[in-house]
Design an enzyme around this catalytic site. Structure first.
Site, PDB file in Angstrom:
ATOM      1  N   HIS A  71      -4.251 -23.930 -40.543  1.00 52.52           N
ATOM      2  CA  HIS A  71      -5.230 -25.102 -40.168  1.00 52.52           C
ATOM      3  C   HIS A  71      -6.747 -24.834 -40.723  1.00 52.52           C
ATOM      4  O   HIS A  71      -7.232 -23.713 -41.027  1.00 52.52           O
ATOM      5  CB  HIS A  71      -5.324 -25.036 -38.632  1.00 52.52           C
ATOM      6  CG  HIS A  71      -6.234 -23.693 -37.891  1.00 52.52           C
ATOM      7  ND1 HIS A  71      -7.519 -23.564 -37.898  1.00 52.52           N
ATOM      8  CD2 HIS A  71      -5.472 -22.529 -37.582  1.00 52.52           C
ATOM      9  CE1 HIS A  71      -7.637 -22.453 -37.093  1.00 52.52           C
ATOM     10  NE2 HIS A  71      -6.757 -21.964 -37.163  1.00 52.52           N
ATOM     11  N   ASP A 188     -10.500 -17.513 -40.151  1.00 48.77           N
ATOM     12  CA  ASP A 188      -9.470 -18.105 -39.123  1.00 48.77           C
ATOM     13  C   ASP A 188      -9.685 -19.645 -39.380  1.00 48.77           C
ATOM     14  O   ASP A 188     -10.859 -20.144 -38.808  1.00 48.77           O
ATOM     15  CB  ASP A 188      -9.699 -17.455 -37.869  1.00 48.77           C
ATOM     16  CG  ASP A 188      -8.854 -18.509 -36.739  1.00 48.77           C
ATOM     17  OD1 ASP A 188      -8.123 -19.201 -37.258  1.00 48.77           O
ATOM     18  OD2 ASP A 188      -9.166 -18.342 -35.469  1.00 48.77           O
ATOM     19  N   GLU A 222      -6.456 -27.436 -34.733  1.00 43.49           N
ATOM     20  CA  GLU A 222      -5.789 -26.384 -34.280  1.00 43.49           C
ATOM     21  C   GLU A 222      -6.657 -25.534 -33.000  1.00 43.49           C
ATOM     22  O   GLU A 222      -6.252 -25.219 -32.082  1.00 43.49           O
ATOM     23  CB  GLU A 222      -5.272 -25.344 -35.101  1.00 43.49           C
ATOM     24  CG  GLU A 222      -4.242 -24.060 -34.676  1.00 43.49           C
ATOM     25  CD  GLU A 222      -5.209 -23.039 -34.119  1.00 43.49           C
ATOM     26  OE1 GLU A 222      -4.351 -22.228 -33.354  1.00 43.49           O
ATOM     27  OE2 GLU A 222      -6.473 -22.966 -34.223  1.00 43.49           O
ATOM     28  N   GLU A 223      -8.077 -25.529 -33.409  1.00 42.45           N
ATOM     29  CA  GLU A 223      -8.923 -24.700 -32.540  1.00 42.45           C
ATOM     30  C   GLU A 223      -9.092 -25.533 -31.142  1.00 42.45           C
ATOM     31  O   GLU A 223      -9.459 -24.896 -30.261  1.00 42.45           O
ATOM     32  CB  GLU A 223     -10.196 -24.500 -33.083  1.00 42.45           C
ATOM     33  CG  GLU A 223     -10.134 -23.765 -34.403  1.00 42.45           C
ATOM     34  CD  GLU A 223      -9.997 -22.315 -33.977  1.00 42.45           C
ATOM     35  OE1 GLU A 223      -9.646 -22.055 -33.031  1.00 42.45           O
ATOM     36  OE2 GLU A 223      -9.918 -21.439 -35.064  1.00 42.45           O
ATOM     37  N   ASP A 242      -1.473 -17.878 -39.611  1.00 38.71           N
ATOM     38  CA  ASP A 242      -2.790 -17.888 -39.130  1.00 38.71           C
ATOM     39  C   ASP A 242      -3.161 -16.443 -38.782  1.00 38.71           C
ATOM     40  O   ASP A 242      -2.189 -15.632 -38.852  1.00 38.71           O
ATOM     41  CB  ASP A 242      -2.774 -18.744 -37.642  1.00 38.71           C
ATOM     42  CG  ASP A 242      -3.970 -19.054 -37.203  1.00 38.71           C
ATOM     43  OD1 ASP A 242      -5.012 -18.875 -37.607  1.00 38.71           O
ATOM     44  OD2 ASP A 242      -3.767 -20.190 -36.416  1.00 38.71           O
ATOM     45  N   HIS A 322     -13.181 -15.223 -34.429  1.00 41.47           N
ATOM     46  CA  HIS A 322     -14.150 -16.081 -34.044  1.00 41.47           C
ATOM     47  C   HIS A 322     -15.539 -15.579 -33.839  1.00 41.47           C
ATOM     48  O   HIS A 322     -16.212 -16.003 -32.732  1.00 41.47           O
ATOM     49  CB  HIS A 322     -13.597 -16.660 -32.412  1.00 41.47           C
ATOM     50  CG  HIS A 322     -12.410 -17.571 -32.460  1.00 41.47           C
ATOM     51  ND1 HIS A 322     -11.733 -18.473 -31.551  1.00 41.47           N
ATOM     52  CD2 HIS A 322     -11.314 -17.837 -33.526  1.00 41.47           C
ATOM     53  CE1 HIS A 322     -10.826 -19.169 -32.022  1.00 41.47           C
ATOM     54  NE2 HIS A 322     -10.549 -18.953 -33.095  1.00 41.47           N
TER      55      HIS A 322
HETATM   56 ZN    ZN Z   1      -6.399 -19.854 -36.158  1.00 36.41          ZN
END
Ligand code: ZN
Length: 345
Positions: A71, A188, A222-223, A242, A322
């Site tokens: 993603h 990510d 995706e998030e 991922d 994150h």
């Molecule tokens: Zn991810």
């Protein structure tokens, strides 16, 4: 099959992706970049209604179709409201700790296409003034954006053309160190998008054809949970590429390719996961098999979306995910090598 990924190509595309803002729901700009890169490699590019990309690489045997997804959307925020003091209240896009964005530089993207810069702060941002500045709880309602424009009140901000619903992107601060670390927000999952492009580039440059037809899904929601909920017809297997999570009782390192056996959506396909572990061993790729309790992938979204597929999850190990993330180029390049072994054998 053993391939020689092009490290310079992979790191260059990764840096360009990291430098391009793309919070979930605001990915049109980065998708044109994906389109340009795909077309430069001569790979057909198509999009679904919500703007996700599909790149196809035909195989020697079309009886099966394998999807590889990564993603390109990231965490971010949106303007929730404008305060009387001329600052912006925010609402999160994706899941993160407010501590992880406090003091970060950001961009505000207005609907008319203007971009303003700002800084994300708590509403008690100075120890010289606020007794509670240190312990004050960092939560959404206590955070705001200070815009770098001469504004003193709400009207001044409205005159800039800023309004509720405008996207806010966080500066990624991407740096590639001489020791091979890549430290940046949004590794990510841009590290995995770069790994997928590394695979496409290798197939073109080294002249190999995958065994089965491949479709590369570059997803863009995706998030927020539904990136690859819909996938094209005829896909039998899907590998979500991922980031691998690190910490606590997990064994993954930033130099490893993570192979996830189970996450919050349940166990991944036993045979696919087993084969990926076996290939990583054969290729002597440093890897870790882990369980992620607070994690779901695009493969989880595809399975929940009702697709009749088998699915697995692998990706480069990412520290402080994150938040202020870091991985090592070895993990990104080895992700490309492991995928090549899976699809080209
Ligand atoms: Zn991810």
């Amino acid at each position: 099959m053993k391939i020689q990924p092009n490290e310079t190509y992979i790191l260059n595309i990764l840096k360009t992706l990291l430098d391009t803002p793309s919070p979930s729901g605001f990915t049109r700009g980065i998708m044109s970049l994906i389109q340009r890169e795909a077309e430069a490699l001569g790979i057909p590019f198509a999009q679904n209604e919500k703007g996700g990309a599909f790149l196809t690489l035909p195989g020697r045997d079309s009886s099966r179709r394998i999807a590889l997804s990564a993603h390109v959307d990231t965490l971010g925020a949106m303007v929730r409201s404008i305060t009387e003091r001329g600052t912006l209240k925010i609402t999160s896009v994706g899941g993160f700790m407010m501590h992880s964005i406090e003091n970060e530089y950001c961009q505000i993207h207005t609907r008319s296409g203007k971009v303003y810069t700002g800084t994300i702060l708590s509403t008690q941002p100075s120890v010289h003034v606020y007794t509670d500045a240190r312990d004050f709880k960092r939560e959404e309602k206590n955070m705001e954006v200070r815009i770098d424009e001469l504004v003193e009140n709400k009207d001044d901000v409205l005159k800039l053309g800023v309004s509720a619903g405008d996207f806010i992107s966080f500066d990624s601060r991407a740096v590639i160190t001489t020791s091979g670390y890549i430290k940046s927000r949004h590794l990510d999952d841009k590290a995995s998008v770069a790994a997928l492009f590394g695979l496409l580039e290798s197939s073109r440059r080294e002249g190999w054809t995958p065994r089965h037809d491949l479709v590369f899904l570059i997803s863009n929601y995706e998030e927020v949970g539904h990136g690859a909920a819909w996938i094209p017809d005829g896909v039998n297997e899907m590998i979500a590429v991922d980031m691998g999570a690190m910490g606590d009782d997990l064994s993954c390192k930033e130099t490893d390719v993570s192979i996830c056996a189970k996450d919050s959506s349940g166990p991944y396909d036993y045979d696919m996961t087993g084969k990926l572990i076996e290939l990583a061993r054969d290729l002597e790729i440093p890897h870790a098999v882990d369980i992620y309790p607070h994690y779901g992938s695009d493969a989880s979204a595809a399975l929940r979306g009702g697709n009749n597929i088998r699915a697995a999850l692998i990706g480069p190990g990412v520290h402080a995910s994150h938040a202020m993330e870091r991985t090592h180029k070895q993990a990104v390049i080895n992700t490309t090598r492991l995928l090549a072994a899976y699809v080209a054998e």
